[in-house]
Design an enzyme around this catalytic site. Structure first.
Site, PDB file in Angstrom:
ATOM      1  N   CYS A  52     -63.896 -18.687 -25.367  1.00  0.00           N
ATOM      2  CA  CYS A  52     -64.145 -17.638 -26.359  1.00  0.00           C
ATOM      3  C   CYS A  52     -63.074 -17.581 -27.438  1.00  0.00           C
ATOM      4  O   CYS A  52     -63.366 -17.332 -28.609  1.00  0.00           O
ATOM      5  CB  CYS A  52     -64.250 -16.288 -25.662  1.00  0.00           C
ATOM      6  SG  CYS A  52     -65.430 -16.235 -24.303  1.00  0.00           S
ATOM      7  N   ASP A  84     -64.479 -11.601 -19.634  1.00  0.00           N
ATOM      8  CA  ASP A  84     -65.472 -10.977 -18.774  1.00  0.00           C
ATOM      9  C   ASP A  84     -66.280 -11.995 -17.970  1.00  0.00           C
ATOM     10  O   ASP A  84     -66.559 -11.786 -16.793  1.00  0.00           O
ATOM     11  CB  ASP A  84     -66.436 -10.140 -19.618  1.00  0.00           C
ATOM     12  CG  ASP A  84     -65.744  -8.954 -20.281  1.00  0.00           C
ATOM     13  OD1 ASP A  84     -64.499  -8.901 -20.242  1.00  0.00           O
ATOM     14  OD2 ASP A  84     -66.437  -8.108 -20.843  1.00  0.00           O
ATOM     15  N   CYS A 125     -63.438 -12.959 -27.562  1.00  0.00           N
ATOM     16  CA  CYS A 125     -64.032 -12.376 -26.358  1.00  0.00           C
ATOM     17  C   CYS A 125     -64.153 -10.859 -26.490  1.00  0.00           C
ATOM     18  O   CYS A 125     -63.436 -10.224 -27.258  1.00  0.00           O
ATOM     19  CB  CYS A 125     -63.207 -12.774 -25.138  1.00  0.00           C
ATOM     20  SG  CYS A 125     -64.029 -12.454 -23.566  1.00  0.00           S
ATOM     21  N   ASP A 126     -65.008 -10.280 -25.667  1.00  0.00           N
ATOM     22  CA  ASP A 126     -65.589  -8.958 -25.872  1.00  0.00           C
ATOM     23  C   ASP A 126     -64.646  -7.851 -26.335  1.00  0.00           C
ATOM     24  O   ASP A 126     -64.950  -7.121 -27.263  1.00  0.00           O
ATOM     25  CB  ASP A 126     -66.260  -8.483 -24.584  1.00  0.00           C
ATOM     26  CG  ASP A 126     -67.439  -9.353 -24.185  1.00  0.00           C
ATOM     27  OD1 ASP A 126     -67.678 -10.370 -24.855  1.00  0.00           O
ATOM     28  OD2 ASP A 126     -68.110  -9.017 -23.196  1.00  0.00           O
ATOM     29  N   LYS A 127     -63.509  -7.675 -25.669  1.00  0.00           N
ATOM     30  CA  LYS A 127     -62.673  -6.509 -25.960  1.00  0.00           C
ATOM     31  C   LYS A 127     -61.694  -6.770 -27.092  1.00  0.00           C
ATOM     32  O   LYS A 127     -60.975  -5.858 -27.517  1.00  0.00           O
ATOM     33  CB  LYS A 127     -61.916  -6.079 -24.704  1.00  0.00           C
ATOM     34  CG  LYS A 127     -62.817  -5.818 -23.495  1.00  0.00           C
ATOM     35  CD  LYS A 127     -63.983  -4.919 -23.816  1.00  0.00           C
ATOM     36  CE  LYS A 127     -64.992  -4.852 -22.690  1.00  0.00           C
ATOM     37  NZ  LYS A 127     -65.683  -6.112 -22.394  1.00  0.00           N
ATOM     38  N   CYS A 197     -69.601 -16.282 -26.047  1.00  0.00           N
ATOM     39  CA  CYS A 197     -70.950 -16.413 -25.472  1.00  0.00           C
ATOM     40  C   CYS A 197     -72.028 -16.327 -26.550  1.00  0.00           C
ATOM     41  O   CYS A 197     -71.983 -15.468 -27.422  1.00  0.00           O
ATOM     42  CB  CYS A 197     -71.176 -15.330 -24.432  1.00  0.00           C
ATOM     43  SG  CYS A 197     -69.981 -15.356 -23.090  1.00  0.00           S
ATOM     44  N   GLU A 447     -68.485  -4.222 -15.741  1.00  0.00           N
ATOM     45  CA  GLU A 447     -69.852  -4.597 -16.104  1.00  0.00           C
ATOM     46  C   GLU A 447     -70.574  -5.117 -14.866  1.00  0.00           C
ATOM     47  O   GLU A 447     -69.983  -5.781 -14.023  1.00  0.00           O
ATOM     48  CB  GLU A 447     -69.842  -5.674 -17.185  1.00  0.00           C
ATOM     49  CG  GLU A 447     -69.309  -5.180 -18.507  1.00  0.00           C
ATOM     50  CD  GLU A 447     -69.276  -6.255 -19.576  1.00  0.00           C
ATOM     51  OE1 GLU A 447     -69.116  -5.898 -20.749  1.00  0.00           O
ATOM     52  OE2 GLU A 447     -69.402  -7.446 -19.231  1.00  0.00           O
ATOM     53  N   SER A 473     -72.985  -5.914 -19.096  1.00  0.00           N
ATOM     54  CA  SER A 473     -72.744  -6.988 -20.045  1.00  0.00           C
ATOM     55  C   SER A 473     -73.855  -7.003 -21.075  1.00  0.00           C
ATOM     56  O   SER A 473     -74.991  -6.604 -20.799  1.00  0.00           O
ATOM     57  CB  SER A 473     -72.708  -8.323 -19.298  1.00  0.00           C
ATOM     58  OG  SER A 473     -72.831  -9.404 -20.186  1.00  0.00           O
TER      59      SER A 473
END
Length: 557
Positions: A52, A84, A125-127, A197, A447, A473
Site C-alpha cells: 500500500c 489492515d 493504506c487506510d488510516k 487495495c 474491522e 473493511s
C-alpha cells in the site's frame, strides 16, 4: 496573500541566536542558501511490510523536486502505518484505528516542532489518509495531500483479483468449496505490486473523499501506483504547495461544511466504505465544522450510485481511472445538482471549475451518468433503534434484503465468531452479533472482514445478518451493520443481548431493534458489569481511556 513565505521558519533559523539550529541542518548537508528558503514538510508512511505504501519514498523524491523547483526547501519525514489487510482477523487489528491518531499526532508534532511553513502528505493504506488530514487541519498551514495510488488487479486462471478475493477464498476453502491449491494460487496472484487495495475499499474511498474535499488536486489521487504519470503528479504537488504558501491558502479555508457534504456525495456515488463515516466526522471535528452521522443518510437518500466498483460491483480503481476517475464522477454530480460547486480546492480553483470540463471516455462501462445510475439512491445509511440509540451504519449495494429477522448468535470477540462460521455453526436466518469490539471495548474497533468474508465464502451471504460495535473493511459486503453506538463496553444495549433474542433489521424504517421490552433491557443492564479493560498499559490502554464514541468519529482529541 501572505507577505512572508517563511513566516514560521524565519523564527527557527534566522539571526545569530539561531546558529545552533542552523548547525544541525548543515550537518545533514544543507547550505546557507538552502536555509533562506521556506521549510516544507514532506510526510509519508513508507513501511517495508505492505504494498500500500511501498512507493512513498519514490514519490517523496518527486514531491521534493517540485518543491525545490518552486523555491522551497523540502524536509522529508515519515510516520507509521498499520496494514489492515495483514492484521485483519488477529489481535494486531486493534492497532489499526489507533494508528490514525498516532499518524495525526506524529505529523502534527514534527511540523510544529520544526516550524514548517507548509506541508505535503503522501497517503496510502487506510488510516494514513484520515490521519494526515487531521494533522493538516490541526496545523492549518498551507498543505495538500497526495494518495500514492491503487494497486493493479491480479489475475489467476483468467479471473481478475483483489485482496477481497483472497479473504473470500479463505471462507470458500474452509467450507470445502475450493482446494488448498486453488487458495494458494489466488493468494499468490491477487496483489501484483505496489499500491493500496484495488476496490473501492477504505483506502480508495478516502482517496475519493480527499479529492472531493478539495485537499488533494482533482484527478491526482486516482492515478494508479505503477502508472508513469504518478511521478509527474507528485512533482506537481511539490510545485502546487508552494503556490498555496504564496497565496496563504490553508486547510480550514477548504474543509468547510459544504466541502464535507461534497465528499460524502463522492463516497456515496462510488459505493464507498462505511469507514468514511468515522473519518469525515473526525475531519469536521478538527476543522470546527458541524457534521453528524445523519448527514450521511440524508445525502445517500438523494445521491445515485454511479461507479460500478468492487466490493459489490465489477471494476477496480485503475479501471475507474481509465474511465475518467473522480473528475467525471464530480461532473456528473454537478450536472445532477448534487455538488456544491463554489468550494475552494488546493489548485486555487473551485471544485465546480475542476470538474466541469472532465471529458467523457468513449465506451467506458465503469462510471454511469445520473440518468442511468447503477442505483437511484446510495447505500450508506444510518439506523437507530433500541439496540443503537445513538446510531449505527449499514452499507447496502442494492441487492441485499431490506429487512431481516432472526435469532441472535452472540460473540464477545471477532475470533469466536470467525471460528463459529468456519465450523459450520452459523445457520441461515441467524444474526451474528459481535460485541466488545468498539473503540473502547476492543479497544480499537477492529474491522470484521475475516468474518464477513468467511460468511460469503461459506455461501451464507444472502441468508444471515451481522451486527457489531466494531467496523467493517471497505471490502466487506452483505447484510452487515457496524459502528453500533453506544458500544457494549460502555453499557450500550448490545452488552445484554442473549443467544436466541430476536433481532429485527428494517432498512426502510431505519431501525435496528431486539424484540424485548425497554423494561427488560433496563433490568438486564442493572445486572450487567463492565468487563475489565483488555489492556492495562501502553498505547491501546491510553486510547481506550480517551476515545470518543463511533458516532462522534472515535477521536481522542
Amino acid at each position: 496573500m501572505t507577505s512572508d513565505m517563511r513566516y514560521n521558519s524565519r523564527v527557527l533559523l534566522d539571526g545569530p541566536d539561531r546558529a545552533a539550529a542552523r548547525s544541525y541542518f548543515k550537518a545533514i548537508g544543507f547550505t546557507d542558501e538552502d536555509l533562506k528558503r521556506p521549510l516544507i514538510g514532506v510526510a509519508h508512511c513508507w513501511i517495508e511490510i505492505t504494498p500500500c505504501n511501498y512507493n512513498h519514498r519514490a514519490l517523496a523524491e518527486k514531491v521534493k523536486e517540485g518543491i525545490r523547483a518552486a523555491g522551497g526547501l523540502p524536509i522529508e519525514f515519515n510516520t507509521i502505518t498499520v496494514t489492515d489487510g495483514i492484521a485483519m482477523g488477529t489481535e494486531g487489528m486493534k492497532s489499526s484505528l489507533v494508528s490514525r491518531e498516532i499518524i495525526a499526532d506524529s505529523i502534527e508534532l514534527v511540523s510544529r516542532g520544526h516550524l514548517f511553513d507548509a506541508l505535503v502528505t503522501i497517503t496510502g493504506c487506510d488510516k494514513t489518509a484520515p490521519g494526515s488530514l487531521m494533522a493538516m487541519l490541526r496545523l492549518n498551514i498551507p498543505s495538500l495531500a497526495l494518495y500514492s495510488g491503487s494497486i493493479m488487479p491480479g489475475e489467476y486462471q483468467g479471473r481478475r483479483l483483489t485482496v477481497q478475493d483472497v479473504f473470500e477464498a479463505i471462507g470458500a476453502h474452509n467450507a470445502g468449496r475450493i482446494t488448498a491449491e486453488e487458495l494458494h494460487g489466488i493468494e499468490s496472484h491477487a496483489c501484483p505490486g505496489a499500491g493500496a487495495c484495488g476496490g473501492q475499499f477504505t483506502a480508495n474511498t478516502m482517496s475519493t473523499a480527499l479529492e472531493m474535499l478539495g485537499v488533494s488536486p482533482m484527478g491526482f489521487n486516482g492515478v494508479p501506483a505503477p502508472h508513469p504519470r504518478k511521478a509527474e503528479v507528485a512533482f506537481e504537488c511539490g510545485r502546487l504547495v508552494m503556490s498555496l504558501l504564496q497565496q496563504g491558502i490553508r486547510p480550514r479555508q477548504i474543509v468547510t461544511r459544504n466541502a464535507l457534504l461534497n465528499a460524502i456525495a463522492g463516497v456515496v456515488a462510488t459505493g464507498g466504505s462505511t469507514n468514511s463515516v468515522l473519518h469525515l466526522v473526525a475531519f469536521a471535528k478538527e476543522a470546527g465544522v458541524r457534521l453528524s452521522i445523519d448527514d450521511f443518510d440524508k445525502i445517500s437518500e438523494k445521491t445515485p450510485v454511479l461507479a460500478d466498483l468492487k466490493p459489490s460491483g465489477k471494476y477496480t480503481a485503475p479501471d475507474m481511472f481509465e474511465a475518467g476517475g473522480m473528475p467525471l464522477v464530480g461532473r456528473y454530480l454537478l450536472e445532477a445538482g448534487l455538488l456544491y460547486p463554489n468550494e475552494l480546492t488546493v489548485t486555487g480553483k473551485t471544485i465546480g471549475e475542476e470538474v466541469q470540463k472532465a471529458p467523457e471516455v468513449r465506451g467506458q462501462l465503469v462510471i454511469h451518468p445520473p440518468d442511468k445510475p447503477l442505483k437511484k439512491t446510495g447505500g450508506l445509511l444510518i439506523l437507530r433503534g433500541n439496540l443503537a440509540p445513538d446510531g449505527c451504519v449499514v452499507k447496502l449495494s442494492g441487492y441485499e434484503r431490506d429487512a431481516h429477522r432472526g435469532p441472535a448468535r452472540v460473540f464477545n470477540r471477532e475470533e469466536d465468531a470467525f471460528r463459529a462460521v468456519k465450523l459450520g455453526k452459523i445457520k441461515p436466518g441467524d444474526v451474528i452479533v459481535i460485541r466488545y469490539e468498539g473503540p473502547k471495548g476492543g479497544p480499537g474497533m477492529r474491522e470484521m472482514l475475516a468474518v464477513t468474508a468467511a460468511v460469503q465464502g461459506a455461501g451464507l451471504g444472502n441468508s444471515v445478518a451481522l451486527i457489531t460495535d466494531g467496523r467493517f473493511s471497505g471490502a466487506s459486503h452483505g447484510f452487515v451493520v457496524g459502528h453500533i453506538s453506544p458500544e457494549a463496553a460502555v453499557g450500550g444495549p448490545l452488552a445484554v443481548l442473549k443467544n436466541g433474542d430476536m433481532i429485527v433489521l428494517d432498512i426502510k424504517k431505519r431501525r435496528l431493534d431486539v424484540e424485548i421490552s425497554n423494561t427488560e433491557i433496563r433490568t438486564r443492564l442493572r445486572k450487567w458489569k463492565a468487563p475489565s479493560p483488555r489492556y492495562k498499559s501502553g498505547a491501546l490502554a491510553k486510547y481506550a481511556r480517551l476515545v470518543s464514541s463511533a458516532s462522534e468519529g472515535a477521536t481522542t482529541g
